[in-house]
Motif scaffolding. Sequence first.
Motif, short mmCIF file in Angstrom:
data_model
loop_
_atom_site.label_atom_id
_atom_site.label_comp_id
_atom_site.label_asym_id
_atom_site.label_seq_id
_atom_site.Cartn_x
_atom_site.Cartn_y
_atom_site.Cartn_z
N GLY A 1 13.18 -19.49 10.20
CA GLY A 1 14.54 -18.29 10.26
C GLY A 1 14.37 -17.39 10.17
O GLY A 1 14.78 -15.93 9.37
N LEU A 2 14.62 -16.58 11.21
CA LEU A 2 13.71 -15.27 12.28
C LEU A 2 15.66 -14.95 12.80
O LEU A 2 15.05 -13.48 13.72
N LYS B 1 15.00 -10.84 20.08
CA LYS B 1 13.95 -10.79 20.88
C LYS B 1 12.56 -10.18 20.43
O LYS B 1 11.74 -10.16 20.58
N GLU B 2 12.88 -8.73 20.39
CA GLU B 2 12.27 -8.08 18.83
C GLU B 2 12.35 -8.36 18.14
O GLU B 2 13.71 -8.56 17.25
N PHE B 3 10.69 -7.74 17.49
CA PHE B 3 10.87 -7.62 15.78
C PHE B 3 10.00 -6.57 15.65
O PHE B 3 9.48 -6.10 15.92
N LEU C 1 6.38 -12.57 8.60
CA LEU C 1 7.37 -12.01 9.75
C LEU C 1 8.25 -12.07 9.02
O LEU C 1 9.24 -10.80 9.60
N LYS C 2 9.41 -12.66 8.71
CA LYS C 2 10.17 -13.12 8.30
C LYS C 2 11.12 -11.78 7.06
O LYS C 2 11.77 -11.35 7.33
N ASN D 1 13.09 -18.84 -2.53
CA ASN D 1 11.98 -18.01 -1.59
C ASN D 1 11.49 -18.19 -0.60
O ASN D 1 12.07 -19.01 0.01
N PRO D 2 11.38 -16.61 0.48
CA PRO D 2 10.97 -16.44 1.38
C PRO D 2 10.15 -17.06 1.66
O PRO D 2 10.10 -17.28 3.10
N PHE D 3 9.32 -17.61 1.35
CA PHE D 3 7.45 -17.83 1.97
C PHE D 3 8.12 -19.60 1.96
O PHE D 3 7.71 -19.59 3.55
N ASN D 4 8.33 -20.24 1.61
CA ASN D 4 9.10 -21.90 1.59
C ASN D 4 10.53 -21.64 1.36
O ASN D 4 10.88 -23.29 1.95
N GLU D 5 11.38 -20.81 2.19
CA GLU D 5 12.33 -21.21 2.62
C GLU D 5 13.34 -21.84 1.70
O GLU D 5 14.11 -22.63 1.96
N GLU D 6 12.90 -22.00 0.33
CA GLU D 6 13.82 -22.89 -1.07
C GLU D 6 14.14 -22.57 -1.67
O GLU D 6 13.31 -20.86 -2.18
N ASN D 7 14.95 -23.17 -2.58
CA ASN D 7 15.08 -22.50 -4.42
C ASN D 7 14.36 -22.92 -4.94
O ASN D 7 13.76 -23.51 -5.05
N ASP D 8 13.24 -21.92 -5.69
CA ASP D 8 12.57 -21.96 -6.98
C ASP D 8 13.19 -22.08 -8.05
O ASP D 8 14.11 -21.08 -8.12
N ASP D 9 12.94 -23.13 -9.52
CA ASP D 9 13.38 -22.81 -10.41
C ASP D 9 12.89 -21.87 -11.48
O ASP D 9 11.86 -21.61 -11.73
N THR D 10 14.04 -21.12 -11.68
CA THR D 10 13.69 -19.54 -12.96
C THR D 10 14.05 -20.18 -14.74
O THR D 10 15.07 -20.24 -14.49
N PHE D 11 13.15 -19.54 -15.00
CA PHE D 11 13.49 -19.98 -16.78
C PHE D 11 13.88 -18.60 -17.80
O PHE D 11 13.02 -17.87 -17.01
#
Length: 174
Positions: free
Chosen positions: A40-41, A47-49, A94-95, A163-173
Amino acid sequence: MAIILPHREETHLTHYHPPKGDYTPFSGVEHYNTMVKSWGLGSGSKKEFWYKGRGYQRIVTLEGYESYGVTAEYYTLVIRFQDGNLSCIHPAYLKEMQSSQYGKELNEGEAVQEVIPADKAEEVPSSETKKEKPKKVKEPALNLPEEKVSFTAMVEKVVLTYNPFNEENDDTFY
């Protein structure tokens, strides 16, 4: 006139985490592009980050990766700084550093307002009082006993939050 490049000269600010042994370098442009897309970068053409820290940022390039886990599904990126040092970093971290808001802190010029409770406000001498009156701190409407208390809650809505760490959507109540 001297040109100061903090991303090159201030190497003492960076804490390096060198690779543990051998790492897997990218075998070619196509391999690089597919791996960068999977982390996901970006589209792979980048080439540069930016590697950002507290008050500084440095340009890095991706050299390869280390894989770990039972089936080698987890990765740690191996990055190269412009001074030649290698370091390891998690792809999601890094992302997150690529965001323009990463590392933004409270400006030093901004004052943090102090809240003084109403009963303590009378003890302040009048010569030291400010023109602005302090805000009152709201007391909780409910005083709970110290032992365990059970309660029932009703959820109004459930929202998916990225959630950028696991690149999935988390449920928020809510």
